[in-house]
Scaffold this active site. Structure first.
Site, PDB file in Angstrom:
ATOM      1  N   ARG A   1       1.016  -1.276   0.015  1.00 59.46           N
ATOM      2  CA  ARG A   1      -0.085  -0.025   0.078  1.00 59.46           C
ATOM      3  C   ARG A   1       0.849   1.131   0.066  1.00 59.46           C
ATOM      4  O   ARG A   1       0.539   2.265   0.641  1.00 59.46           O
ATOM      5  CB  ARG A   1      -0.875  -0.164   1.159  1.00 59.46           C
TER       6      ARG A   1
ATOM      7  N   ARG B   1      -4.075   6.450   0.544  1.00 61.02           N
ATOM      8  CA  ARG B   1      -4.711   7.778   1.485  1.00 61.02           C
ATOM      9  C   ARG B   1      -3.688   8.422   2.243  1.00 61.02           C
ATOM     10  O   ARG B   1      -3.843   9.618   2.386  1.00 61.02           O
ATOM     11  CB  ARG B   1      -5.793   7.180   2.148  1.00 61.02           C
TER      12      ARG B   1
ATOM     13  N   ARG C   1      -8.049  11.186  -6.184  1.00 55.32           N
ATOM     14  CA  ARG C   1      -9.059  10.340  -5.731  1.00 55.32           C
ATOM     15  C   ARG C   1     -10.550  11.530  -5.719  1.00 55.32           C
ATOM     16  O   ARG C   1     -11.389  11.072  -5.823  1.00 55.32           O
ATOM     17  CB  ARG C   1      -8.707   9.729  -4.545  1.00 55.32           C
TER      18      ARG C   1
ATOM     19  N   ASP D   1      -6.810  -2.960  -7.178  1.00 56.69           N
ATOM     20  CA  ASP D   1      -7.519  -3.562  -5.939  1.00 56.69           C
ATOM     21  C   ASP D   1      -7.709  -4.922  -6.102  1.00 56.69           C
ATOM     22  O   ASP D   1      -7.831  -5.549  -7.247  1.00 56.69           O
ATOM     23  CB  ASP D   1      -8.617  -2.788  -5.412  1.00 56.69           C
TER      24      ASP D   1
ATOM     25  N   TYR E   1     -14.346 -12.487   0.954  1.00 59.81           N
ATOM     26  CA  TYR E   1     -15.269 -11.485   0.610  1.00 59.81           C
ATOM     27  C   TYR E   1     -16.590 -11.698  -0.160  1.00 59.81           C
ATOM     28  O   TYR E   1     -17.658 -11.250   0.089  1.00 59.81           O
ATOM     29  CB  TYR E   1     -14.624 -10.417  -0.129  1.00 59.81           C
TER      30      TYR E   1
HETATM   31  O1  CP3 Z   1      -0.049  -1.247  -2.424  1.00 63.56           O
HETATM   32  C1  CP3 Z   1      -0.740  -0.425  -3.244  1.00 63.56           C
HETATM   33  O2  CP3 Z   1      -0.228   0.728  -3.048  1.00 63.56           O
HETATM   34  C2  CP3 Z   1      -1.107  -0.758  -4.366  1.00 63.56           C
HETATM   35  C3  CP3 Z   1      -2.756  -0.867  -4.455  1.00 63.56           C
HETATM   36  C4  CP3 Z   1      -3.499  -1.599  -3.670  1.00 63.56           C
HETATM   37  C5  CP3 Z   1      -4.753  -1.380  -3.318  1.00 63.56           C
HETATM   38  N1  CP3 Z   1      -5.162  -2.501  -2.802  1.00 63.56           N
HETATM   39  C6  CP3 Z   1      -5.398   0.148  -3.106  1.00 63.56           C
HETATM   40  C7  CP3 Z   1      -6.300   0.470  -2.348  1.00 63.56           C
HETATM   41  C8  CP3 Z   1      -3.330  -3.070  -3.219  1.00 63.56           C
HETATM   42  C9  CP3 Z   1      -1.923  -3.899  -3.517  1.00 63.56           C
HETATM   43  C10 CP3 Z   1      -4.398  -3.316  -2.447  1.00 63.56           C
HETATM   44  C11 CP3 Z   1      -4.693  -5.023  -2.244  1.00 63.56           C
HETATM   45  C12 CP3 Z   1      -5.695  -4.915  -1.311  1.00 63.56           C
HETATM   46  N2  CP3 Z   1      -7.187  -4.492  -1.385  1.00 63.56           N
HETATM   47  C13 CP3 Z   1      -5.694  -5.914  -0.325  1.00 63.56           C
HETATM   48  C14 CP3 Z   1      -4.593  -6.844   0.147  1.00 63.56           C
HETATM   49  C15 CP3 Z   1      -3.642  -6.115   0.883  1.00 63.56           C
HETATM   50  C16 CP3 Z   1      -4.066  -6.332   2.282  1.00 63.56           C
HETATM   51  O3  CP3 Z   1      -4.146  -5.097   2.993  1.00 63.56           O
HETATM   52  O4  CP3 Z   1      -4.010  -7.439   2.952  1.00 63.56           O
HETATM   53  C17 CP3 Z   1      -7.296  -5.941   0.301  1.00 63.56           C
HETATM   54  C18 CP3 Z   1      -7.670  -6.756   1.425  1.00 63.56           C
HETATM   55  C19 CP3 Z   1      -7.929  -5.007  -0.318  1.00 63.56           C
HETATM   56  C20 CP3 Z   1      -9.280  -4.652  -0.174  1.00 63.56           C
HETATM   57  C21 CP3 Z   1      -9.456  -3.379   0.060  1.00 63.56           C
HETATM   58  N3  CP3 Z   1      -9.372  -2.527  -0.715  1.00 63.56           N
HETATM   59  C22 CP3 Z   1      -9.901  -3.168   1.299  1.00 63.56           C
HETATM   60  C23 CP3 Z   1     -10.358  -3.931   2.577  1.00 63.56           C
HETATM   61  C24 CP3 Z   1     -10.061  -1.749   1.287  1.00 63.56           C
HETATM   62  C25 CP3 Z   1     -10.691  -0.550   2.272  1.00 63.56           C
HETATM   63  C26 CP3 Z   1      -9.757  -0.320   3.491  1.00 63.56           C
HETATM   64  C27 CP3 Z   1      -8.762   0.134   3.070  1.00 63.56           C
HETATM   65  O5  CP3 Z   1      -7.501  -0.322   3.622  1.00 63.56           O
HETATM   66  O6  CP3 Z   1      -8.547   1.392   2.257  1.00 63.56           O
HETATM   67  C28 CP3 Z   1      -9.628  -1.196  -0.070  1.00 63.56           C
HETATM   68  C29 CP3 Z   1      -9.368   0.037  -0.607  1.00 63.56           C
HETATM   69  C30 CP3 Z   1      -8.436   0.408  -1.177  1.00 63.56           C
HETATM   70  N4  CP3 Z   1      -7.352  -0.044  -2.037  1.00 63.56           N
HETATM   71  C31 CP3 Z   1      -7.803   1.752  -1.194  1.00 63.56           C
HETATM   72  C32 CP3 Z   1      -6.502   1.689  -1.840  1.00 63.56           C
HETATM   73  C33 CP3 Z   1      -5.691   3.061  -2.023  1.00 63.56           C
HETATM   74  C34 CP3 Z   1      -8.302   2.976  -0.311  1.00 63.56           C
HETATM   75  C35 CP3 Z   1      -9.472   3.436  -1.374  1.00 63.56           C
HETATM   76  C36 CP3 Z   1      -9.735   4.806  -1.012  1.00 63.56           C
HETATM   77  O7  CP3 Z   1      -9.413   5.815  -1.531  1.00 63.56           O
HETATM   78  O8  CP3 Z   1     -10.599   5.254  -0.125  1.00 63.56           O
END
Ligand code: CP3
Length: 656
Positions: A336, A340, A349, A385, A462
């Site tokens: 990540r 944010r 965003r 994502d 999920y």
């Molecule tokens: O690593 C990176 O910077 C690349 C992008 C990336 C995102 N999600 C962007 C994202 C990656 C590799 C992921 C993987 C992801 N997504 C996982 C596995 C990683 C982990 O944390 O175990 C999971 C479980 C998700 C599912 C997901 N997507 C959740 C649970 C959420 C909401 C909670 C959160 O952490 O934000 C997201 C949204 C998400 N994915 C955001 C981003 C930048 C935030 C979205 C926003 O702007 O509100």
């Protein structure tokens, strides 16, 4: 910070084989093998020892195709990718291809390993069964005996080179009637000069290490030695050299012909074999010279791809660490790393939903390139994502502000399975593939791009929970109550994910990471029973030569089982000491991790103390990729991340 890397380890890869004469017999990838060995400083003699020749003006290929179309077989077993491609070419003029493909769709298809899987994929045919490593006749018989009742079934086996009576007998013993087809066979190469020169070298005791990469090579090797009248000198020469075999089939042939064998890599692939020569070769050569017994060695994972990717990418710190090669410092990237916590991300965003952002390749590319540039990390991860793939499979996905992802039509009953659509291809994810292409094009030429996807369990959780969960009640209830439906669901997810990841690789990703973020809610027995086979099938289907990072969070006691499921690199979460985790995983795998992401909220000096401690635990071993133990949280000060990266990068200048 000069303590972490023993200086003598720094340039091992360029000098490991200096002064050692390595002979290989590979044909198709002769140049790749030579290049890899020379990079390690070896004196190299690779002599092609076979060529493929189509049989009898393609008659056998045509016969086989006609019988498939006539519905003569219930099951077709394909042993090689080259065989499948030859077969299609050889029948192209006489057989209606669409008709043949349609007939194959109706037949149960078994593929012996990743090469036939990818040859079939080119034909848009998905094998019903894939045989696990090491892909010998034993695993074929074993898998089929468990998966398909073969009694009275008509089975065709497409063979290669030489027929394998053990396989045919094994299938017959299960009650099948078996017919084999050979589309091509191996012949000696037109120019025998290099092979003869190598045999002379062995006879003169001027060979230190021999690498055999297929079983027909062994047969030809001995045939030509016999023709030259130097068989006994060659046999003697082999006793004094280190003989390494690519895998069990080749080893079996060596034993059959009473030739010695000193080692075999963990995976039957050329990169692993070369790495074994680099790692264990020098010591084994010493022992041979001193007349001591050699230890049968197993190598650590490494695969050097043969394709186009530029050397700058393949030689980058990150790719080297994936291959367990020594690096002057650990490479660093962070899960990540774009998100944010960065104001640039928040600006992009603004005014878009997260899904709209994900589906806009230009913006996704911009977000990741900005983060890589700002942080100075050694690798980029695709900005996308885990969950949009579920949309294409029939789920109604929304990211709800404050609540994270929500699926409005979760899968709760067995009947719901009928609406889970398996991906046939990755077209529905084209926005992601476009992001891969654009990000790759925009990145510096020495920064690798990591593609990613969710592992089958995490995606299933999920799909069933409809969002995040505390205890995974619905997921576990479904899994425990409906075991066969559960396996059906995970199978669909696994095959879809494999297609998706391979498409990312084709679009330009150098490595892929499989996120099993929520698998830690299981114990090891349940993991093995309900999850491992599916994760393994994803990893086995990944385009060979592309490192796979397998990340499973939440339960460190799962690590040995995660290793069994596969991955060149194991992602370690923050709940365990890296030192102990790596011991559990085994030093023949690379590891990635594992600073607690919340420690980035601490004052900088605390972060750096913890970083030092982590580096100490990694002990400068090759194969450590510095990362967090899970993703960066939105509350993280971006300066802390920048400083951490620059601290890790500083290690190299101080210690070199
Ligand atoms: O690593 C990176 O910077 C690349 C992008 C990336 C995102 N999600 C962007 C994202 C990656 C590799 C992921 C993987 C992801 N997504 C996982 C596995 C990683 C982990 O944390 O175990 C999971 C479980 C998700 C599912 C997901 N997507 C959740 C649970 C959420 C909401 C909670 C959160 O952490 O934000 C997201 C949204 C998400 N994915 C955001 C981003 C930048 C935030 C979205 C926003 O702007 O509100």
């Amino acid at each position: 910070m000069s303590t972490t890397i023993p200086p003598e380890e720094k340039s091992v890869s360029q000098t490991a084989l200096q002064g050692i004469r390595v002979l290989g017999f590979e044909s198709r990838r002769c140049e790749d093998m030579t290049r890899m060995l020379q990079r390690a400083g070896a004196e190299t003699f690779v002599s092609p020892s076979m060529q493929e020749v189509a049989l009898d003006e393609d008659q056998e290929a045509v016969n086989f195709a006609e019988q498939v179309i006539a519905g003569k077989f219930d099951v077709v077993v394909f042993l090689t990718g080259v065989g499948i491609r030859h077969w299609m070419q050889a029948t192209a003029e006489t057989i209606e291809q669409a008709e043949l493909l349609e007939a194959l769709q109706k037949t149960t298809i078994v593929a012996r390993g990743p090469k036939p899987v990818s040859a079939l994929r080119e034909l848009k045919i998905r094998p019903d069964y894939r045989i696990p490593e090491p892909n010998t006749w034993r695993e074929i018989v074993d898998t089929l005996s468990k998966e398909i009742p073969l009694a009275n079934k008509r089975v065709a086996v497409q063979e290669y080179g030489r027929s394998n009576p053990n396989l045919l007998a094994g299938l017959e013993a299960l009650g099948a009637s078996v017919q084999s087809f050979r589309v091509y066979r191996w012949e000696l190469p037109d120019d025998l000069g290099p092979l003869e020169a190598n045999l002379q070298r062995i006879a003169r005791q001027e060979a230190d290490v021999l690498l055999f990469t297929s079983s027909p090579q062994v047969v030809h090797f001995l045939q030509v030695a016999q023709r030259m009248g130097i068989e006994s000198e060659v046999r003697q020469g082999l006793e004094n050299a280190v003989v390494l075999s690519i895998g069990p089939t080749t080893t079996e042939r060596l034993h059959e012909l009473k030739l010695p064998m000193d080692g075999e890599p963990e995976h039957p692939k050329m990169g692993y074999l070369v790495n074994l020569a680099i790692e264990a070769g020098p010591d084994m050569v010493q022992r041979k010279r001193a007349g001591q017994p050699t230890i049968i060695a197993k190598s650590s994972p490494v695969e050097v791809p043969s394709g186009e990717p530029s050397d700058a990418l393949q030689d980058s710190l990150f790719m080297k660490a994936c291959r367990l090669e020594p690096t002057p410092r650990p490479p660093i990237w962070l899960m990540r790393q774009a998100g944010r916590y960065m104001k640039e991300y928040r600006a992009v965003r603004e005014g878009l939903t997260f899904l709209e952002l994900c589906k806009n390749p230009d913006l996704c590319t911009e977000v990741m390139l900005t983060a890589v540039d700002r942080l100075g990390v050694d690798a980029a991860i695709l900005f996308a994502d885990l969950l949009p793939i579920l949309e294409a499979m029939g789920f109604d996905l929304e990211y709800v502000k404050g609540d994270g992802p929500v699926i409005h039509n979760p899968l709760r009953k067995v009947e719901d399975l009928s609406r889970v659509q398996e991906l046939e291809d990755a077209d529905s994810q084209d926005f992601v593939l476009e992001t891969v292409r654009k990000t790759r094009a925009g990145l510096p030429s020495d920064i690798p791009l990591i593609g990613f996807a969710g592992a089958p369990f995490t995606l299933a959780s999920y799909a069933i929970e409809g969002g995040g969960s505390r205890n995974y009640l619905n997921t576990k209830r479904f899994m425990f109550q409906n075991e066969s439906a559960w396996h059906d669901l995970l199978g669909r997810l696994a095959r879809s994910v494999a297609i998706y990841l391979n498409a990312q690789i084709e679009a330009g990703a150098q490595a892929v990471q499989l996120f099993d973020s929520w698998v830690g809610c299981l114990n090891i027995d349940d993991y093995r029973r309900y999850v491992l086979p599916h994760t393994r099938s994803v990893i086995q289907a990944i385009t060979p030569g592309t490192p796979v990072i397998h990340f499973g969070a939440g339960n460190p006691t799962l690590l040995p089982a995660l290793r069994e499921a596969g991955g060149d690199v194991l992602g370690i979460d923050w709940r365990t000491r890296l030192e102990e985790a790596w011991k559990l995983v085994g030093y023949d795998r690379a590891v990635q991790g594992n600073l607690d992401p919340l420690s980035l909220l601490a004052p900088m000096e605390v972060i750096l103390q913890r970083t030092d401690d982590l580096l100490k635990q990694a002990a400068g071993r090759p194969g450590h990729i510095f990362n967090l133990g899970h993703g960066i949280v939105p509350q993280t000060p971006v300066e802390h991340v920048i400083e951490l990266v620059s601290y890790i990068k500083g290690i190299s200048t101080e210690s070199s």
